[in-house]
Design a protein around this motif. Structure first.
Motif, PDB file in Angstrom:
ATOM      1  N   TRP A 103      41.508 -75.018  49.863  1.00 37.82           N
ATOM      2  CA  TRP A 103      41.737 -76.184  49.000  1.00 37.82           C
ATOM      3  C   TRP A 103      41.096 -76.088  47.622  1.00 37.82           C
ATOM      4  O   TRP A 103      41.651 -76.587  46.659  1.00 37.82           O
ATOM      5  CB  TRP A 103      41.319 -77.483  49.697  1.00 37.82           C
ATOM      6  CG  TRP A 103      39.836 -77.748  49.767  1.00 37.82           C
ATOM      7  CD1 TRP A 103      39.079 -78.408  48.831  1.00 37.82           C
ATOM      8  CD2 TRP A 103      38.937 -77.378  50.802  1.00 37.82           C
ATOM      9  NE1 TRP A 103      37.768 -78.466  49.238  1.00 37.82           N
ATOM     10  CE2 TRP A 103      37.648 -77.841  50.450  1.00 37.82           C
ATOM     11  CE3 TRP A 103      39.081 -76.692  52.013  1.00 37.82           C
ATOM     12  CZ2 TRP A 103      36.534 -77.650  51.243  1.00 37.82           C
ATOM     13  CZ3 TRP A 103      37.976 -76.497  52.818  1.00 37.82           C
ATOM     14  CH2 TRP A 103      36.715 -76.974  52.437  1.00 37.82           C
ATOM     15  N   SER A 104      39.955 -75.463  47.442  1.00 36.75           N
ATOM     16  CA  SER A 104      39.303 -75.510  46.130  1.00 36.75           C
ATOM     17  C   SER A 104      39.006 -74.146  45.542  1.00 36.75           C
ATOM     18  O   SER A 104      38.188 -74.024  44.622  1.00 36.75           O
ATOM     19  CB  SER A 104      38.010 -76.333  46.208  1.00 36.75           C
ATOM     20  OG  SER A 104      38.320 -77.705  46.349  1.00 36.75           O
ATOM     21  N   ARG A 148      47.007 -70.736  48.257  1.00 34.67           N
ATOM     22  CA  ARG A 148      46.456 -71.828  49.050  1.00 34.67           C
ATOM     23  C   ARG A 148      47.181 -71.869  50.398  1.00 34.67           C
ATOM     24  O   ARG A 148      48.401 -72.011  50.456  1.00 34.67           O
ATOM     25  CB  ARG A 148      46.628 -73.174  48.337  1.00 34.67           C
ATOM     26  CG  ARG A 148      46.169 -74.339  49.203  1.00 34.67           C
ATOM     27  CD  ARG A 148      46.382 -75.677  48.537  1.00 34.67           C
ATOM     28  NE  ARG A 148      46.402 -76.736  49.525  1.00 34.67           N
ATOM     29  CZ  ARG A 148      46.674 -77.997  49.265  1.00 34.67           C
ATOM     30  NH1 ARG A 148      46.979 -78.362  48.017  1.00 34.67           N
ATOM     31  NH2 ARG A 148      46.682 -78.895  50.216  1.00 34.67           N
ATOM     32  N   GLY A 184      39.605 -78.386  56.663  1.00 36.27           N
ATOM     33  CA  GLY A 184      38.396 -78.999  56.143  1.00 36.27           C
ATOM     34  C   GLY A 184      37.138 -78.547  56.856  1.00 36.27           C
ATOM     35  O   GLY A 184      37.191 -77.874  57.894  1.00 36.27           O
ATOM     36  N   THR A 188      44.830 -81.142  52.447  1.00 39.97           N
ATOM     37  CA  THR A 188      44.129 -81.835  51.374  1.00 39.97           C
ATOM     38  C   THR A 188      44.970 -82.937  50.747  1.00 39.97           C
ATOM     39  O   THR A 188      44.455 -84.000  50.382  1.00 39.97           O
ATOM     40  CB  THR A 188      43.712 -80.822  50.286  1.00 39.97           C
ATOM     41  OG1 THR A 188      42.912 -79.793  50.892  1.00 39.97           O
ATOM     42  CG2 THR A 188      42.906 -81.480  49.189  1.00 39.97           C
ATOM     43  N   SER A 203      33.559 -83.947  50.821  1.00 35.58           N
ATOM     44  CA  SER A 203      34.057 -82.620  50.481  1.00 35.58           C
ATOM     45  C   SER A 203      33.058 -81.911  49.582  1.00 35.58           C
ATOM     46  O   SER A 203      32.014 -82.466  49.217  1.00 35.58           O
ATOM     47  CB  SER A 203      35.418 -82.717  49.789  1.00 35.58           C
ATOM     48  OG  SER A 203      36.010 -81.429  49.644  1.00 35.58           O
ATOM     49  N   THR A 216      35.917 -79.952  44.726  1.00 34.34           N
ATOM     50  CA  THR A 216      37.154 -80.682  45.007  1.00 34.34           C
ATOM     51  C   THR A 216      37.439 -81.694  43.905  1.00 34.34           C
ATOM     52  O   THR A 216      38.596 -81.936  43.555  1.00 34.34           O
ATOM     53  CB  THR A 216      37.056 -81.392  46.369  1.00 34.34           C
ATOM     54  OG1 THR A 216      36.748 -80.426  47.381  1.00 34.34           O
ATOM     55  CG2 THR A 216      38.358 -82.090  46.727  1.00 34.34           C
ATOM     56  N   HIS A 233      40.967 -81.082  42.465  1.00 38.48           N
ATOM     57  CA  HIS A 233      41.944 -82.034  42.990  1.00 38.48           C
ATOM     58  C   HIS A 233      41.687 -83.450  42.476  1.00 38.48           C
ATOM     59  O   HIS A 233      41.414 -84.370  43.244  1.00 38.48           O
ATOM     60  CB  HIS A 233      41.922 -82.027  44.525  1.00 38.48           C
ATOM     61  CG  HIS A 233      42.346 -80.732  45.132  1.00 38.48           C
ATOM     62  ND1 HIS A 233      43.664 -80.366  45.278  1.00 38.48           N
ATOM     63  CD2 HIS A 233      41.619 -79.679  45.604  1.00 38.48           C
ATOM     64  CE1 HIS A 233      43.744 -79.167  45.822  1.00 38.48           C
ATOM     65  NE2 HIS A 233      42.510 -78.723  46.027  1.00 38.48           N
ATOM     66  N   TYR A 261      35.216 -89.721  43.011  1.00 42.40           N
ATOM     67  CA  TYR A 261      34.242 -88.835  43.644  1.00 42.40           C
ATOM     68  C   TYR A 261      32.838 -89.235  43.201  1.00 42.40           C
ATOM     69  O   TYR A 261      32.598 -89.450  42.004  1.00 42.40           O
ATOM     70  CB  TYR A 261      34.511 -87.385  43.265  1.00 42.40           C
ATOM     71  CG  TYR A 261      35.831 -86.833  43.758  1.00 42.40           C
ATOM     72  CD1 TYR A 261      35.968 -86.357  45.057  1.00 42.40           C
ATOM     73  CD2 TYR A 261      36.944 -86.794  42.917  1.00 42.40           C
ATOM     74  CE1 TYR A 261      37.170 -85.838  45.502  1.00 42.40           C
ATOM     75  CE2 TYR A 261      38.161 -86.283  43.356  1.00 42.40           C
ATOM     76  CZ  TYR A 261      38.267 -85.805  44.651  1.00 42.40           C
ATOM     77  OH  TYR A 261      39.470 -85.304  45.101  1.00 42.40           O
TER      78      TYR A 261
END
Length: 311
Positions: A120-121, A147, A217, A239, A255, A259, A263, A270
């Motif tokens: 994901w990142s 990804r 995750g 994600t 996370s 992230t 994202h 966040y």
């Protein structure tokens, strides 16, 4: 189909001649047939996809099971299902087929890309420096960032040559190296009450529902103390669904700090999670000979992290 019958029959005879010759009788067509059956949960649909007859696929699958001495597919129900041995064999078969296809790809032999997976990142804030640095130093070897929503980002299945992973990884047959550690953040609905806080703690999230990406995750209820686990959890598979659920106010999430940069989402805020342990970022590869540029990739990744630490 007489040719296929003869090949399977001959293979079966050689398999019976001794355990030492068993695996030499297995051909790539056996693995392709098994993977098609595993994907479709149907011999009929698998045969259609392979452009073979149903009896031919059934014979090929039976020959593979005979060679291995294992039952891979349970045929006792209306819908085919893999046995536990079949589930374990599927990833190995996929990796073998991917390696075979890569080895016989004549175009790829002229320009052999290095496939780097992530869930994901990617490499966080170091992603762009890595891609640019690689292009400058190794222009003849494309670095493909992929990804893949999987705990090992496709590495165990042979879909990539190396992977950037987060958190502990216990998949067998992998070699991992910690490149750096990331702080964790809480992800909350942008219009919710927690978004007004500058920082958050694990206990702030535990009173409500926590959204967990159980496929790729790293967050599990065990991140919280046993006496203060989340009141409820909501599981998602990637994600994108994780972000959507949080933005909709269905729960909060935890996370890696990267992230937030990789994202961004208009509906998600966040916030630093001050009491959560840092998350290691790993470079992983299979414990076997692989792409010849893997050592160069690891060296460049280390150099970029060290350069940032020295600035």
């Amino acid at each position: 189909m007489s040719t296929g019958q003869s090949a399977d029959g001959a293979a079966g005879k050689s398999a019976g001649s001794g355990a030492g010759n068993t695996h030499r009788a297995i051909e790539i067509r056996h693995l392709r047939a098994f993977l098609a059956v595993a994907e479709e949960s149907s011999i009929t649909r698998a045969a259609a996809g392979l452009r073979l007859t149903q009896p031919a696929v059934s014979r090929t699958l039976a020959a593979l099971e005979r060679h291995l001495g294992l039952r891979l597919v349970d045929r006792s129900t209306h819908h085919l299902a893999l046995t536990p041995e079949g589930v374990a064999f599927r990833d190995r078969a996929a990796a073998a087929v991917a390696a075979f296809d890569a080895a016989t790809d004549t175009e790829g032999l002229r320009r052999w890309p290095l496939r780097l997976g992530h869930a994901w990142s990617a490499f966080g804030r170091y992603t762009t420096p890595l891609l640019r640095g690689w292009q400058e130093r190794y222009p003849r070897t494309p670095l493909e960032l992929r990804r893949i929503d999987d705990r090992t980002a496709g590495l165990t299945r042979g879909e990539v040559d190396a992977a950037l992973l987060r958190g502990p990884v216990d998949a067998p047959g992998l070699v991992t190296e910690v490149l750096y550690e990331e702080e964790r953040v809480a992800a909350v609905a942008a219009d919710g009450p927690l978004a007004s806080r500058a920082t958050l703690r694990l206990a702030d999230l535990a009173t409500g529902t926590v959204v967990l990406n159980t496929v790729s995750g790293t967050t599990t209820p065990e991140l919280w103390p046993p006496s203060a686990r989340p009141a409820a959890t909501l599981t998602v598979a990637n994600t994108d669904d994780w972000l959507t659920a949080i933005a909709a106010g269905r729960g909060t999430g935890v996370s890696a700090a990267s992230t937030a940069g990789m994202h961004p989402h208009a509906g998600v805020a966040y916030r630093p999670l001050v009491d959560a342990p840092a998350l290691p970022v790993l470079l992983a590869r299979r414990d076997a000979p692989g792409h010849p540029a893997l050592d160069d990739l690891a060296a460049l990744a280390r150099e970029i992290v060290a350069r940032d630490a020295g600035e």
